[in-house]
Design a protein around this motif. Structure first.
Motif, short mmCIF file in Angstrom:
data_model
loop_
_atom_site.label_atom_id
_atom_site.label_comp_id
_atom_site.label_asym_id
_atom_site.label_seq_id
_atom_site.Cartn_x
_atom_site.Cartn_y
_atom_site.Cartn_z
N ALA A 58 41.58 39.79 70.16
CA ALA A 58 41.73 38.45 70.75
C ALA A 58 42.77 37.64 70.00
O ALA A 58 43.60 36.96 70.63
CB ALA A 58 40.38 37.73 70.74
N ARG A 59 42.77 37.70 68.69
CA ARG A 59 43.77 36.97 67.91
C ARG A 59 45.18 37.46 68.23
O ARG A 59 46.10 36.66 68.37
CB ARG A 59 43.51 37.13 66.42
CG ARG A 59 42.36 36.31 65.92
CD ARG A 59 42.18 36.50 64.43
NE ARG A 59 41.07 35.71 63.95
CZ ARG A 59 40.47 35.92 62.79
NH1 ARG A 59 40.88 36.89 62.01
NH2 ARG A 59 39.46 35.16 62.42
N ILE A 62 46.21 36.14 71.66
CA ILE A 62 46.48 34.69 71.62
C ILE A 62 47.80 34.40 70.92
O ILE A 62 48.61 33.59 71.39
CB ILE A 62 45.30 33.94 70.95
CG1 ILE A 62 44.07 34.00 71.86
CG2 ILE A 62 45.68 32.51 70.62
CD1 ILE A 62 42.79 33.55 71.20
N GLY A 66 51.00 32.81 72.79
CA GLY A 66 51.54 31.56 72.25
C GLY A 66 53.00 31.70 71.88
O GLY A 66 53.81 30.79 72.15
#
Length: 96
Positions: A58-59, A62, A66
């Motif tokens: 997930a990191r 993201i 971004g």
């Protein structure tokens, strides 16, 4: 305790057999509890490792999303300048 076929079981013999059975059952119960506890610990570790892996994924998603959102306009604005620099370094005019 073993009995011979020529004698009847006494109340003490029956009590001893019950006591032996009770001790055996307690031992088996404790062994089963330990096996269950070990298995639960293994499943807990698997679950927490799965959660850590999901968090890492997930990191990564993201951060990547971004970066794309933030850097797209910057790269789009700098594209003509980058094209000019590359063209000059290459020593010729690039078709526009």
């Amino acid at each position: 305790m073993t009995t011979t076929p020529d004698r009847e079981l006494t109340l003490a013999d029956i009590a001893q057999q019950i006591s032996d059975l009770q001790a055996d059952m307690e031992q088996r119960f404790e062994q089963s509890r330990q096996e269950l506890k070990t298995e639960v610990q293994r499943w807990d570790e698997r679950f927490f490792q799965f959660q850590r892996d999901n968090l890492t994924t997930a990191r990564t998603i993201i951060i990547t999303a971004g970066s794309v959102v933030i850097l797209s306009p910057v790269l789009q604005a700098l594209a003509p300048a980058i094209q000019t620099v590359v063209s000059r370094l290459a020593g010729g005019d690039m078709a526009q």
